[in-house]
Design an enzyme around this catalytic site. Structure first.
Site, PDB file in Angstrom:
ATOM      1  N   ASP A 297       0.855  -1.184   0.000  1.00  0.00           N
ATOM      2  CA  ASP A 297       0.000   0.000   0.000  1.00  0.00           C
ATOM      3  C   ASP A 297       0.895   1.239   0.000  1.00  0.00           C
ATOM      4  O   ASP A 297       1.718   1.407   0.904  1.00  0.00           O
ATOM      5  CB  ASP A 297      -0.916   0.014   1.229  1.00  0.00           C
ATOM      6  CG  ASP A 297      -1.836   1.223   1.252  1.00  0.00           C
ATOM      7  OD1 ASP A 297      -2.683   1.343   0.359  1.00  0.00           O
ATOM      8  OD2 ASP A 297      -1.688   2.062   2.177  1.00  0.00           O
TER       9      ASP A 297
ATOM     10  N   ASP B  33      -3.091   1.572   7.143  1.00  0.00           N
ATOM     11  CA  ASP B  33      -2.261   1.206   6.001  1.00  0.00           C
ATOM     12  C   ASP B  33      -1.930  -0.289   5.982  1.00  0.00           C
ATOM     13  O   ASP B  33      -1.943  -0.926   4.922  1.00  0.00           O
ATOM     14  CB  ASP B  33      -0.973   2.034   6.010  1.00  0.00           C
ATOM     15  CG  ASP B  33      -1.244   3.519   5.875  1.00  0.00           C
ATOM     16  OD1 ASP B  33      -2.259   3.865   5.235  1.00  0.00           O
ATOM     17  OD2 ASP B  33      -0.459   4.320   6.395  1.00  0.00           O
TER      18      ASP B  33
ATOM     19  N   GLU C  18      -1.971  -1.465  -5.806  1.00  0.00           N
ATOM     20  CA  GLU C  18      -3.252  -0.864  -6.165  1.00  0.00           C
ATOM     21  C   GLU C  18      -3.111  -0.088  -7.464  1.00  0.00           C
ATOM     22  O   GLU C  18      -2.114   0.589  -7.685  1.00  0.00           O
ATOM     23  CB  GLU C  18      -3.721   0.062  -5.037  1.00  0.00           C
ATOM     24  CG  GLU C  18      -5.166   0.506  -5.169  1.00  0.00           C
ATOM     25  CD  GLU C  18      -5.660   1.264  -3.956  1.00  0.00           C
ATOM     26  OE1 GLU C  18      -6.849   1.612  -3.910  1.00  0.00           O
ATOM     27  OE2 GLU C  18      -4.838   1.518  -3.035  1.00  0.00           O
TER      28      GLU C  18
END
Length: 396
Positions: free
Chosen positions: A187, A353, A272
């Site tokens: 992330d 996170d 992502e």
């Protein structure tokens, strides 16, 4: 597996004569590119298409004119290569992969020239370009692969005035790494550059912030110089460029080390699929997002994974990784950015996170099990994201 084509980039120090010759070459390359682009644009308005062969014939005709006779003073190889690059730009445009090609600016465009094998001689570690009698004084900061024979050589000069030569050659040392069962979700963020599903957080060096004072000082001095091509303004512009170059070099070095480590340690890496282009439109965060260089991080990660036989999975950007409990799967209605820790109804307290990275890893594994891989976002006719459909199918 075929050998990987790899570019090795080095600094070099040209003599005054070499610098003058290369500067002339850069100018001629820019001139030919703009002339060819103008000719193709004019033909486009008449609903006609001009290909590379036609622009090559135009180049021959231009050299015979009195106005453009100076094109004969430089090697013809970089001039032909720039026409091939223009052809590639139009191919990408017609394939809807890029915008319409733009004209090259004398001040802002990258100064570079590409030579193929007929335009240079490489022997015993000495590189000599066409139209030059002496070899380039290259700083060999790392060795080329044993027996390497460059297929193309690209010479460039950046805005800070530094000279670079890039040699493209086969690298037999790049081979797939041994398979491993390790997988990690990543992330990206601003407080921490990367947060891994293992719980590890990698600090954000904030390279631009470290040089912000020096950059502001150089930019103020540049703003006070008279407009135009004066020597003082050019010196001030170069000082600004040197600060930017120092920032970019540190950032690139750090990202290379991070991506190499992730690829070596993990078989599968899940990230992502962010739209950084849209995110930098946020004026409050644009500078920080640009400094984090998320797009460059993904680019480095993907090509290194391809080199070494690893897998990178990009999860749909609309997947609610931050709002989903990685323990029980409960989806929270809202999760403002200022909320860094939260407690689910199941009693689990999450670091925002770390929880997002774990959810990305789980979603990436689901996508991988269904045979999917790295791909851009796509939506079904009913508007449901492709990622959610893949995950739902895997859970059936």
């Amino acid at each position: 597996m075929n050998n990987v084509k790899r570019a090795f980039k080095y600094r070099f120090c040209p003599t005054d004569a070499q610098a003058a010759e290369l500067s002339r070459t850069f100018g001629c390359v820019r001139k030919v590119y703009n002339l060819a682009l103008a000719a193709r644009t004019e033909a486009w308005t008449r609903q006609e298409r001009v290909n590379y062969n036609q622009t090559s014939a135009m180049l021959t005709a231009w050299k015979k004119t009195e106005e453009l006779a100076f094109l004969n003073d430089v090697s013809s190889v970089p001039l032909q290569q720039c026409l091939r690059h223009l052809q590639t730009a139009f191919t990408n445009f017609f394939g809807k992969r890029a915008k319409y090609p733009r004209f090259k600016s004398r001040k802002k465009s990258r100064k570079s020239a590409e030579y193929t094998t007929s335009g240079f001689r490489f022997c015993d570690g000495r590189l000599t370009l066409a139209k030059m009698s002496d070899s380039l004084d290259i700083v060999w900061s790392r060795p080329l692969p044993e027996g390497a024979k460059p297929s193309t050589v690209t010479v460039s000069q950046d805005a800070a005035g530094r000279w670079f030569v890039s040699l493209l050659c086969d690298d037999p040392t790049i081979k797939p790494l041994p398979d491993t069962d390790a997988a990690v979700g990543v992330d990206v963020g601003l407080d921490h550059l990367l947060t891994l599903s293992t719980g590890e957080k990698i600090a954000n060096p904030r390279h631009e912030r470290r040089d912000r004072v020096a950059l502001a000082k150089a930019q103020r001095r540049l703003a006070k110089k008279a407009k135009g091509d004066g020597a003082n303004r050019c010196k001030a512009r170069r000082k600004v460029a040197k600060v930017y170059a120092r920032i970019a070099d540190r950032r690139r070095d750090h990202l290379h080390k991070l991506t190499t480590r992730l690829v070596r340690e993990n078989q599968t890496i899940v990230i992502e699929d962010l739209t950084v282009r849209n995110m930098v439109k946020n004026r409050s965060l644009a500078r920080a997002i640009s400094d984090a260089a998320w797009s460059e991080f993904r680019s480095l990660l993907e090509y290194k994974a391809q080199w070494y036989g690893r897998e990178v999975i990009a999860v749909d950007r609309f997947f609610p990784s931050s709002r989903l409990c990685s323990t029980c799967g409960t989806l929270q209605d809202k999760m403002p950015l200022h909320v860094r820790t939260w407690t689910c109804d199941c009693g689990t307290t999450h670091d925002r996170d770390v929880n997002a990275a774990r959810n990305l890893l789980a979603a990436g594994r689901a996508v991988s099990a269904c045979g999917a891989g790295v791909r851009p976002q796509r939506s079904s006719p009913d508007g449901q994201s492709a990622m959610k459909q893949e995950v739902s199918r895997c859970e059936m």
